[in-house]
Write a protein that holds these residues in place. Structure first.
Motif, short mmCIF file in Angstrom:
data_model
loop_
_atom_site.label_atom_id
_atom_site.label_comp_id
_atom_site.label_asym_id
_atom_site.label_seq_id
_atom_site.Cartn_x
_atom_site.Cartn_y
_atom_site.Cartn_z
N ASN A 9 -9.53 -4.18 4.46
CA ASN A 9 -8.44 -5.22 3.65
C ASN A 9 -9.12 -6.55 3.77
O ASN A 9 -9.34 -7.00 4.85
CB ASN A 9 -7.69 -4.82 4.65
CG ASN A 9 -6.81 -3.87 5.29
OD1 ASN A 9 -6.01 -3.14 4.47
ND2 ASN A 9 -7.01 -3.47 6.17
N ALA A 11 -12.72 -0.77 0.51
CA ALA A 11 -12.46 -0.05 1.66
C ALA A 11 -12.04 -0.49 3.10
O ALA A 11 -10.85 -0.34 3.86
CB ALA A 11 -13.69 0.84 1.83
N LYS A 35 1.20 -1.06 -0.22
CA LYS A 35 0.02 -0.06 -0.16
C LYS A 35 0.86 1.46 -0.02
O LYS A 35 0.67 2.01 -1.05
CB LYS A 35 -1.20 -0.14 1.22
CG LYS A 35 -2.00 0.97 1.14
CD LYS A 35 -2.85 1.32 2.96
CE LYS A 35 -4.07 -0.36 2.15
NZ LYS A 35 -3.89 -0.25 3.94
N ASN A 82 -8.41 1.94 0.47
CA ASN A 82 -8.15 2.23 1.44
C ASN A 82 -6.53 3.62 2.02
O ASN A 82 -6.30 3.42 3.17
CB ASN A 82 -8.74 1.52 2.12
CG ASN A 82 -7.72 -0.06 2.51
OD1 ASN A 82 -6.08 0.43 2.02
ND2 ASN A 82 -7.82 -0.66 3.05
N ALA A 83 -5.75 3.82 1.00
CA ALA A 83 -4.23 4.17 1.44
C ALA A 83 -4.31 5.17 1.22
O ALA A 83 -3.54 6.10 2.27
CB ALA A 83 -3.84 4.38 0.54
N GLY A 84 -5.58 6.37 1.38
CA GLY A 84 -5.87 7.82 2.51
C GLY A 84 -5.68 7.97 4.03
O GLY A 84 -4.85 8.81 3.63
N GLY A 85 -5.39 6.10 4.75
CA GLY A 85 -5.29 6.97 6.42
C GLY A 85 -3.67 7.21 6.03
O GLY A 85 -3.26 7.98 6.99
N ASP A 140 -7.83 -3.49 -2.35
CA ASP A 140 -7.84 -2.51 -0.53
C ASP A 140 -6.36 -1.94 -0.88
O ASP A 140 -6.19 -0.44 -0.21
CB ASP A 140 -8.25 -3.76 0.14
CG ASP A 140 -7.57 -5.08 -0.12
OD1 ASP A 140 -6.17 -4.99 -1.07
OD2 ASP A 140 -7.18 -5.87 0.70
N ASP A 199 -6.84 1.50 14.26
CA ASP A 199 -7.18 0.62 13.10
C ASP A 199 -8.10 -0.19 13.32
O ASP A 199 -9.53 0.51 14.37
CB ASP A 199 -6.38 -0.56 12.92
CG ASP A 199 -6.51 -2.22 11.59
OD1 ASP A 199 -7.22 -2.89 11.96
OD2 ASP A 199 -6.49 -1.45 10.68
N THR A 229 -16.92 7.13 3.89
CA THR A 229 -16.74 6.65 2.68
C THR A 229 -18.74 7.31 1.65
O THR A 229 -18.60 8.06 0.94
CB THR A 229 -16.80 5.64 2.12
OG1 THR A 229 -15.38 5.34 2.13
CG2 THR A 229 -17.04 4.82 0.67
N THR A 279 -9.32 7.92 5.07
CA THR A 279 -9.69 6.50 4.81
C THR A 279 -11.21 6.79 4.07
O THR A 279 -10.79 6.13 2.42
CB THR A 279 -9.46 5.35 5.71
OG1 THR A 279 -8.56 5.39 6.36
CG2 THR A 279 -9.88 3.88 5.28
N VAL A 312 -14.61 4.17 8.19
CA VAL A 312 -14.58 4.24 6.77
C VAL A 312 -15.59 4.14 6.57
O VAL A 312 -15.53 5.02 5.44
CB VAL A 312 -13.85 3.15 6.61
CG1 VAL A 312 -13.49 3.35 5.11
CG2 VAL A 312 -12.04 2.86 7.29
#
Length: 474
Positions: free
Chosen positions: A333, A331, A96, A358-361, A354, A150, A240, A196, A236
């Motif tokens: 993992n 969104a 990621k 979901n790499a925004g975080g 994934d 997480d 989203t 995310t 998330v």
């Protein structure tokens, strides 16, 4: 993530890796090094419960790759967490970070508890003791390994980690950089909480914006009017859904562990959230046309885009044949098993993988880490200068043209960027560039038929270059 109960999540990630590796030209030894987890730390520690009893807690921290330092990854609080899962999530973090060009190695942590079974004092005790164990083994630090929130953890837990680390490292100038996802008051960053979800929405927007790809799916380009089902209303999933709604998508379905609701004309997110707060369930919501006590049934309703934002192993060979969506945006993992992913791709569907989606975080966590190392908030040094420069420019243009702007127009033009605006700008640029980089890899190799394989190929190439630059491989 697998269709077979005894199959390993980490092995499934490795299977995706091996499939992509055949499209690279790196030696087997280098590929094995990239794929393997470099450090796996399993430990147990006792805590005293509020009733005076002592309980032993199982925990893990895995550093998958040291091709870059520090390593980076969240800490999962779940009674379902295990070593295999933490290894898999750490590996996904490596790929990621490479995909979105964030200079971290991948890591992940896990504490095997159900947070509902502990009061706040006990959770604090567990988190601080977990941090102490990491410090003792040199598994945490702003230049070593930087955790983040997480599943089951958030700003509160990150503040406990930061405080514990600083207590054990008095005088360390960059101590607050030991963890990200902290509250703003404790050197966090604006926009991290929703990062995310915002990144997932941007990823979907970029995907549906490619007219060529949408034509093959029988969809019109653009997010406007696209029917979306979201699974999971945690941080998330909620954000989203919120951002997709703002972009013009129609949220037709929402799924949670207690069940699912559906309305072909759309659901109001805030009304659903308010109903759930009042009743403890999304079921019974008056705006729903249909509701299902079996949450998985909600995934199988009519829609254009399905967004699994809960846990892994939600879409398998058992239900992929019933999924009506044409796009799956991961969104969460590992929500789609390899078998299900292959079947979905074969029938022409698009999976936004994934490790990109979901790499925004981790992208905004990177910004927070940079902020902690520089000891200054983004925009603080130049916001006022930028506004004054813009004001001088506007004044000059008004004098030259004889046209005067209204106060509202002037404010819009003159305004300098805030930290939140800079963070969101950096996040959007990262997600946009990364999506088209992945798609370009796919388009340039006719043998690559899906975005996940393309994303893995890109990640492998970047990590391999880092290892080769170390002089280990010629």
């Amino acid at each position: 993530m697998s269709d077979i109960a005894n199959t390993s999540f980490f092995n499934d990630v490795c299977a995706f890796f091996d499939h992509a590796a055949q499209f690279t030209k790196h030696p087997a030894g280098l590929l094995d090094q990239i794929k393997a987890c470099n450090s796996v730390y399993r430990f147990r520690f006792p805590i005293r419960r509020g009733n005076g009893s002592v309980e032993v807690i199982d925990a893990w921290r895995v550093e998958h790759s040291h091709h870059m330092s520090p390593t980076k990854g969240g800490i999962r609080y779940s009674e379902m967490v295990n070593e295999d899962e933490v290894m898999a999530l750490a590996a996904l973090m490596t790929y990621k970070c490479a995909i979105v060009n964030v200079p971290f190695g991948g890591a992940k942590g896990g504490i095997k508890i159900n947070t509902r079974n502990y009061n706040i004092g006990e959770l604090e005790n567990i988190t601080r003791r977990f941090t102490v164990e990491l410090v003792k083994k040199n598994f945490i630090g702003p230049a070593i390994d930087v955790p983040a929130p997480d599943y089951g953890s958030g700003e509160r837990e990150m503040s406990w980690i930061a405080d514990t680390y600083y207590t054990m490292n008095p005088g360390q100038l960059d101590a607050m950089g030991c963890v990200t996802g902290k509250p703003i008051a404790l050197h966090g960053i604006q926009g991290r909480r929703e990062a995310t979800g915002r990144g997932v929405a941007i990823a979907i927007r970029e995907c549906v914006g490619v007219a060529e790809d949408m034509k093959e799916l029988g969809l019109t380009p653009g997010i406007e009017g696209k029917r979306v089902i979201v699974q999971g209303l945690g941080n998330v999933g909620y954000h989203t859904t919120k951002f997709l709604s703002e972009l013009g998508a129609v949220i037709v379905g929402l799924c949670e562990y207690e069940g699912a609701i559906y309305n072909s004309n759309g659901l109001n997110l805030e009304e659903v959230v308010s109903h759930r707060k009042d009743t403890g369930s999304i079921l019974g919501f008056k705006g729903a046309e249909k509701e299902f006590k079996n949450s998985s049934m909600g995934l199988e309703q009519e829609c254009d885009i399905l967004v699994p934002a809960a846990l892994e192993n939600q879409i398998t060979s058992a239900n992929i044949g019933h999924i009506k969506a044409k796009i799956i945006a991961e969104a969460a993992n590992g929500p789609t098993s390899p078998e299900a992913a292959a079947a979905f791709t074969e029938r022409g569907g698009i999976i936004i993988p994934d490790m990109y989606c979901n790499a925004g975080g981790v992208t905004v966590s990177y910004f927070e880490w940079l902020k902690n190392l520089s000891h200054v908030a983004f925009g603080r040094m130049d916001k006022r200068y930028e506004e004054n420069a813009n004001l001088n420019l506007v004044t000059m243009v008004e004098k030259m043209t004889g046209v005067s702007l209204s106060q509202e127009q002037r404010s819009l033009v003159v305004k300098g960027a805030s930290e939140l605006e800079l963070v969101n700008s950096g996040l959007e640029d990262t997600m946009v560039r990364s999506y088209h980089e992945i798609r370009e890899i796919k388009m340039n190799n006719p043998k690559i038929v899906d975005l996940r394989t393309a994303a893995f190929v890109g990640a492998i190439e970047k990590v391999a270059v880092s290892y080769m630059n170390m002089g280990i491989w010629p």
